[in-house]
Design a protein around this motif. Structure first.
Motif, mmCIF file in Angstrom:
data_model
loop_
_atom_site.group_PDB
_atom_site.id
_atom_site.type_symbol
_atom_site.label_atom_id
_atom_site.label_comp_id
_atom_site.label_asym_id
_atom_site.label_seq_id
_atom_site.Cartn_x
_atom_site.Cartn_y
_atom_site.Cartn_z
ATOM 1 N N LEU A 6 46.243 12.432 28.884
ATOM 2 C CA LEU A 6 46.403 13.596 29.757
ATOM 3 C C LEU A 6 45.794 14.842 29.116
ATOM 4 O O LEU A 6 45.046 15.588 29.757
ATOM 5 N N CYS A 7 46.112 15.061 27.836
ATOM 6 C CA CYS A 7 45.529 16.213 27.128
ATOM 7 C C CYS A 7 44.010 16.119 27.116
ATOM 8 O O CYS A 7 43.306 17.121 27.307
ATOM 9 N N GLN A 8 43.507 14.912 26.885
ATOM 10 C CA GLN A 8 42.060 14.704 26.870
ATOM 11 C C GLN A 8 41.447 15.044 28.221
ATOM 12 O O GLN A 8 40.435 15.755 28.303
ATOM 13 N N GLN A 9 42.054 14.565 29.288
ATOM 14 C CA GLN A 9 41.514 14.832 30.622
ATOM 15 C C GLN A 9 41.551 16.322 30.951
ATOM 16 O O GLN A 9 40.595 16.863 31.522
ATOM 17 N N LEU A 10 42.644 16.986 30.580
ATOM 18 C CA LEU A 10 42.732 18.427 30.841
ATOM 19 C C LEU A 10 41.665 19.189 30.057
ATOM 20 O O LEU A 10 41.054 20.140 30.564
ATOM 21 N N PHE A 11 41.443 18.780 28.820
ATOM 22 C CA PHE A 11 40.427 19.427 27.993
ATOM 23 C C PHE A 11 39.044 19.274 28.632
ATOM 24 O O PHE A 11 38.257 20.226 28.695
ATOM 25 N N LEU A 12 38.751 18.084 29.117
ATOM 26 C CA LEU A 12 37.449 17.853 29.740
ATOM 27 C C LEU A 12 37.342 18.578 31.084
ATOM 28 O O LEU A 12 36.331 19.229 31.373
ATOM 29 N N GLU A 13 38.390 18.493 31.899
ATOM 30 C CA GLU A 13 38.331 19.085 33.238
ATOM 31 C C GLU A 13 38.339 20.607 33.214
ATOM 32 O O GLU A 13 37.733 21.248 34.076
ATOM 33 N N CYS A 14 39.040 21.183 32.229
ATOM 34 C CA CYS A 14 39.201 22.637 32.201
ATOM 35 C C CYS A 14 38.253 23.323 31.224
ATOM 36 O O CYS A 14 38.178 24.553 31.214
ATOM 37 N N PHE A 15 37.558 22.561 30.400
ATOM 38 C CA PHE A 15 36.707 23.187 29.389
ATOM 39 C C PHE A 15 35.308 22.577 29.397
ATOM 40 O O PHE A 15 34.327 23.254 29.708
#
Length: 749
Positions: free
Chosen positions: A26-35
């Protein structure tokens, strides 16, 4: 809510945790999607190239803690990159990871920010060593760290050295970049012969994480440490046997991989073998892909224990698959035999595992890059088998010359024997057609030219005396006895309740713009430096910084004009001529009265001129500059702080062709002067020259800018904190690097 404690604690009955694995995902996906993805999209919309690096690539734990899986971020970068810090960083897999994604997703350029934290003492050989292995593993876009606009204040300690005019060797720096440019030009468009895919175990680290499993960026849990050790071990077992491979990241594979006719494809790459080693859990998507691949006859290899988890849940499916495939122990011989494709470069020599090599397919032939990663020891009579071919060319990236080496073709295979120096490289081309090239010629000179013990010499710059001890008083009541300048600055900042300067400080431009850094006067201080004179010199200058904030300059109590006669080394340093009559034999003082703002600092000052310097009882004393110097360290010969270039003059070799070998010297590089100038920057530090008349040694700035009082002469890395000379990292003595021709060069003619 019932799963939340599992993020911090480990369930007694569960070896791996699906909750933790999903949390990292989840953290990985948020990092990719938001950054990553927004930056990538914005760059594309605005016709810009997205490059750089994400933080901490050195290990599985580093990347898990910082951003999950490094390789997934690279997918969104046009020129994916890494950051390799310090001189002896041997985390080779960092380059292998980014190169794998670049090859699979058809990205032509791989960037590396390199040379950060390496220190003022770096020589050209060390710069080469750092760049060589990165070039071997796919880096073809170099981002050297760093070049300063100014070295003012804390700048001179900002992860040095500066690859710009502040370094005396900068006019010669092109030699280093020309070397790498030739390697990149030779390999541009070439395709590495990597037929093996190794599944990345990063998600196994995710699934084993818990509170207390890491100390900073290092794994403390025994099972996580095992994963790290196996990851490094697999890399070295393969690379030490010159078996080329790519890493497979499971999420990238889920979206870009497929099996066809017994070959596994990821993007533009195809693999004939797949290795699962040091992995505890696989994704179900990976399991389906590998099952399909094996069913088509693909060579699927399991080394060590097959994963007993799928999606971080207990499962026997992978073990069932492994039972129908190749299973081997996680040992070097078994791994080498199972993973080799038969096209590897073979080397017969002592410790051959330290000799890395890659083979590349090019139009009209193959290129081979060979590297000795042993920086201390060469390999004599190393026997090479370069594989199938009829003809061989040697491309010398140091000179740009292409020659035909001595080689033999046996049963269609190219064989040759070479002497490979410490840290040495060889670049070969195996063409489809032979072309006429000059043969490599051996130098036939047998006479030894006896160099003297004593040399006439020339300095390229005035000699330097560093004054880094000072007593400080201030109008606000501060009174400090003589101490090292950075200690004094911290004591002053404690007194004024100002934050310390250092790696975490507010940038000076920000302080000026928003914090009154150049308008709010904090104190007016008096800084006094002391030195001795045994022999009165003439024409001395004082180099100092922050001249705009210095109100008065007094030498032995006599005020002198604050008028600059020019800059020294950097725009932050002004040279102030000292009238001869203000100096005296014995004790002397330099006193600066200075308005102190938050952007100021107490720094060393420097005496420049035609004098010698002796360090009696750690006290700088000016003496007569010696007329000659001897072979050996120049720091006790009146030049302890000198950091320009020094020329050793040689007579008696006119109209003569010489072979010169410099076995040991302290400095950045040598240049031989004769009919032409020839650099000696890399081992074996040997070259031919006609009419040799001088050897010019270009030094580093280490003995001028330090750290000068750190008891560890050579540190693993250098940062602003390396210069904070507080106990236990403190000695009253000056800790200097040996500089000069430390042994006599060997000259045959």
């Amino acid at each position: 809510l019932e799963n939340l404690p599992e993020l911090f604690l480990r369930r007694e009955e569960k070896e791996l945790s699906r909750v933790k694995r999903d949390y990292f995902e989840l953290c990985q996906q948020l990092f990719l999607e938001c950054f990553a993805r927004p930056i990538s999209d914005w760059c594309r919309e605005n016709h810009l190239i997205f490059t750089g690096h994400v933080l901490h690539e050195d290990s599985l734990c580093c990347q898990a803690i910082m951003q999950g899986s490094l390789m997934r971020f690279y997918e969104y970068m046009d020129y994916p990159g890494i950051d390799i810090l310090a001189e002896n960083n041997q985390c080779y897999w960092a380059a292998k990871q980014v190169d794998s994604v670049a090859r699979q997703l058809d990205k032509k350029w791989v960037l590396s920010e390199l040379y950060g934290c390496t220190g003022w003492q770096m020589d050209f050989e060390a710069y080469k060593n750092i760049g060589d292995w990165q070039a071997l593993f796919g880096v073809n876009l170099r981002c050297p760290h760093l070049s300063w606009y100014t070295m003012k204040g804390e700048g001179k300690r900002d992860y040095p050295a500066s690859i710009l005019h502040q370094s005396a060797w900068y006019p010669e720096y092109h030699y280093l970049e020309d070397y790498f440019s030739r390697i990149h030009a030779a390999l541009h468009g070439a395709k590495a012969d990597a037929a093996l895919l190794v599944i990345s175990p990063i998600e196994s680290v995710w699934a084993r994480a818990y509170s207390g499993a890491f100390d900073g960026l290092t794994g403390t849990d025994p099972e996580i440490r095992r994963l790290e050790e196996q990851y490094a071990s697999v890399f070295h077992m393969l690379t030490g046997n010159r078996i080329d491979f790519d890493y497979g990241e499971e999420d990238i594979m889920a979206r870009h991989a497929y099996a066809e006719n017994g070959t596994l494809h990821i993007g533009s790459c195809a693999y004939g073998k797949v290795l699962v080693a040091g992995v505890d859990t696989l994704r179900s998507s990976t399991l389906r892909l590998l099952t399909d691949y094996a069913a088509q006859g693909g060579a699927l290899i399991f080394a060590g224990n097959p994963p007993s988890f799928v999606d971080a849940l207990p499962s026997g499916e992978v073990k069932a698959l492994a039972s129908a495939c190749t299973t081997i122990p996680l040992e070097e011989n078994a791994l080498t035999e199972a993973c080799a494709n038969g096209r590897e470069i073979k080397i017969d020599t002592e410790d051959a595992s330290l000799l890395f090599a890659r083979s590349y397919r090019t139009e009209g032939g193959r290129m081979i890059l060979l590297l000795n990663t042993d920086r201390k020891k060469g390999r004599a009579n190393a026997a090479l088998c370069l594989g199938t071919g009829k003809y061989l060319e040697q491309w010398d990236p140091r000179t740009g010359k292409i020659t035909e080496p001595e080689y033999h073709v046996i049963n269609g295979q190219i064989h040759l024997t070479i002497d490979l120096e410490a840290g040495g490289e060889r670049l070969y081309r195996i063409p489809a057609r032979k072309r006429r090239l000059p043969k490599q010629e051996a130098f036939r000179g047998t006479r030894t030219f006896p160099l003297p013990d004593i040399f006439r010499y020339t300095l390229s710059e005035p000699n330097i005396c560093v004054l880094d001890m000072a007593a400080v008083t201030g109008k606000t009541g501060l009174s400090l006895p003589p101490m090292e300048v950075l200690k004094a600055d911290r004591a002053l900042r404690d007194h004024l309740r100002l934050p310390y300067r250092g790696g975490e400080m507010l940038q000076p431009w920000y302080q000026v713009k928003y914090k009154g850094g150049s308008t709010r006067l904090c104190d007016t201080i008096t800084v006094t430096y002391r030195f001795h004179i045994d022999a009165l010199p003439t024409g001395i200058s004082l180099a100092l910084e922050d001249l705009e904030h210095i109100c008065r300059i007094l030498i032995n109590g006599r005020e002198i004009p604050r008028k600059s006669s020019g800059k020294w080394i950097d725009i932050c340093f002004d040279k102030i001529p000292l009238p001869d009559e203000v100096l005296c034999p014995g004790a002397n003082t330099i006193t600066l009265v200075m308005d102190y703002y938050s952007t100021c600092g107490i720094e060393a000052v420097y005496l420049l001129g035609e004098f010698g310097v002796m360090l009696a009882n750690n006290r700088p004393t000016l003496t007569t500059l010696p007329e000659t110097i001897t072979i050996g360290d120049i720091t006790p010969q009146g030049l302890p702080f000198y950091s320009g270039a020094i020329t050793y003059h040689i007579e008696g070799l006119q109209n003569t062709l010489c072979s010169v070998t410099a076995p040991d010297f302290g400095g950045a590089l040598l240049k031989l002067s004769g009919k032409e100038e020839v650099p000696l920057a890399f081992p074996p530090h040997k070259a031919l020259i006609r009419d040799l008349n001088a050897i010019r040694l270009i030094l580093t700035r280490r003995n001028t800018f330090g750290p000068l009082h750190h008891p560890e002469k050579r540190q693993y890395s250098y940062s602003p904190a390396s210069f904070i000379t507080e106990p236990p990292c403190w000695t009253d003595s000056y800790v200097l690097y040996e500089q000069g021709l430390l042994k006599k060069p060997e000259i045959l003619y």
